[in-house]
Enzyme design. Structure first.
Site, PDB file in Angstrom:
ATOM      1  N   LYS A 129      -5.916 128.555 -31.718  1.00 38.26           N
ATOM      2  CA  LYS A 129      -7.235 127.946 -31.860  1.00 38.26           C
ATOM      3  C   LYS A 129      -7.207 127.738 -33.050  1.00 38.26           C
ATOM      4  O   LYS A 129      -7.874 126.508 -34.141  1.00 38.26           O
ATOM      5  CB  LYS A 129      -8.298 128.586 -31.146  1.00 38.26           C
ATOM      6  CG  LYS A 129      -8.377 128.300 -30.083  1.00 38.26           C
ATOM      7  CD  LYS A 129      -8.879 126.702 -29.224  1.00 38.26           C
ATOM      8  CE  LYS A 129      -8.787 127.213 -27.840  1.00 38.26           C
ATOM      9  NZ  LYS A 129      -9.136 125.030 -27.117  1.00 38.26           N
ATOM     10  N   SER A 181      -1.531 133.114 -26.369  1.00 36.71           N
ATOM     11  CA  SER A 181      -2.067 132.724 -27.483  1.00 36.71           C
ATOM     12  C   SER A 181      -3.128 132.885 -27.412  1.00 36.71           C
ATOM     13  O   SER A 181      -3.895 132.458 -28.556  1.00 36.71           O
ATOM     14  CB  SER A 181      -2.915 131.256 -26.222  1.00 36.71           C
ATOM     15  OG  SER A 181      -4.012 132.091 -24.564  1.00 36.71           O
TER      16      SER A 181
END
Length: 303
Positions: free
Chosen positions: A33, A284
């Site tokens: 992110k 991720s």
């Protein structure tokens, strides 16, 4: 920052294909992110920077925005659910952001964040539905194909769709024949339902261990990109995610959070026909709850 690509012959043998793990768990803020957040914040004008930014997130986007804001000298306010993982709340505050809590069952985080941004004259930084966010997340695929150009497939987790849409856009441009797969849990199947119906389906707040997948509906911008470019969405169970987290710790010596283990679970449990192919899995994020990790280590079970 550029993150490493790791391999595990033991995992390859279990999965039946050659796997290249893109370890975004080592990214600033502990997750991919940061890429989209930094790309977005770095393009703000001096006046916009002075007015600060407002984000909303269950955790990793929160930390990404907070970290990017700290690096760029911007004040950040993040709207987070009261049941967000403690490690992600602590991490966000640790980067100097103001955290405002809400009840995800009864309140709308986007409405709260929008109201705060309007009151303060700040810039709203959404977690996935923004061109700069999507482009920033897509640099994961760019780096992968620079390091491993002969990939047959890339498998990524999908929550709001920023990572999947960004990676699909770049990967298809670089290598049109490559397979692009998104994975979510059975309990957070808004993407699977949406692609089946051809329109964005909204589900109730999903009760899934993968907190990065507690979004209720695909993004307005991300959905048509995924619809056009991805091969599809597959589902994994909660137990498969936990078993895969344990295997990643054992085989790769890498701690990932449940959402980060979701695409690896799809490959390990053969939800996609990838036998003998060269497959990239995007881990991720690594912001796993320490109590969950301790329990996994104590359990001593492997698939």
């Amino acid at each position: 920052m550029r993150t490493p690509v790791l391999q595990s012959p033991t995992f390859d043998e279990a999965a039946g294909c050659r796997v290249f793990f893109k370890c975004e768990s080592f990214q600033r803020g502990g997750a991919f992110k940061f890429r989209g957040a930094y790309n977005t914040l770095s393009q703000l004008t001096p006046a916009d920077r002075a007015n600060g930014v407002v984000g909303f997130s269950s955790g990793n986007h929160a930390q990404g925005v907070a970290c990017a804001a700290q690096l760029l000298g911007i004040c950040a306010t993040i709207v987070m659910p009261s049941d967000a993982p403690p490690a992600k709340l602590e991490g966000t505050r640790g980067f100097g952001a103001e955290v405002i809590l809400y009840d995800r069952q009864t309140e709308d985080r986007e409405e709260i964040a929008g109201r705060i941004a309007t009151e303060r004259g700040a810039t709203l930084v959404p977690p996935f539905d923004h061109p700069h966010i999507m482009a920033g997340q897509g640099t994961v695929a760019l780096e992968l194909l620079e390091e491993v150009p002969d990939l047959d497939a890339i498998v990524v987790p999908v929550g709001g769709g920023g990572l999947l849409s960004g990676c699909a856009t770049i990967a298809r441009a670089r290598k049109p024949a490559i397979e692009i797969w998104g994975v979510e849990t059975e309990r957070s199947n808004d993407w699977w339902q949406s692609l089946q119906s051809g329109t964005r389906v909204k589900i109730d707040p999903p009760d899934t261990i993968a907190d990065g997948m507690r979004t209720q509906q695909p993004g307005r911008l991300t959905f048509p990109v995924v619809q056009a470019l991805a091969n599809g969405i597959v589902l994994v169970s909660e137990d498969e995610v936990l078993a895969t987290m344990h295997r990643l710790i054992s085989n790769l010596k890498c701690i990932v959070e449940p959402t980060g283990a979701v695409p690896a679970a799809a490959v390990l449990f053969k939800k996609i026909a990838l036998a003998d192919k060269r497959v990239a899995i995007v881990l991720s994020g690594g912001n796993a709850d320490r109590h969950l990790v301790a329990e996994l280590l104590r359990s001593g079970s492997l698939v």
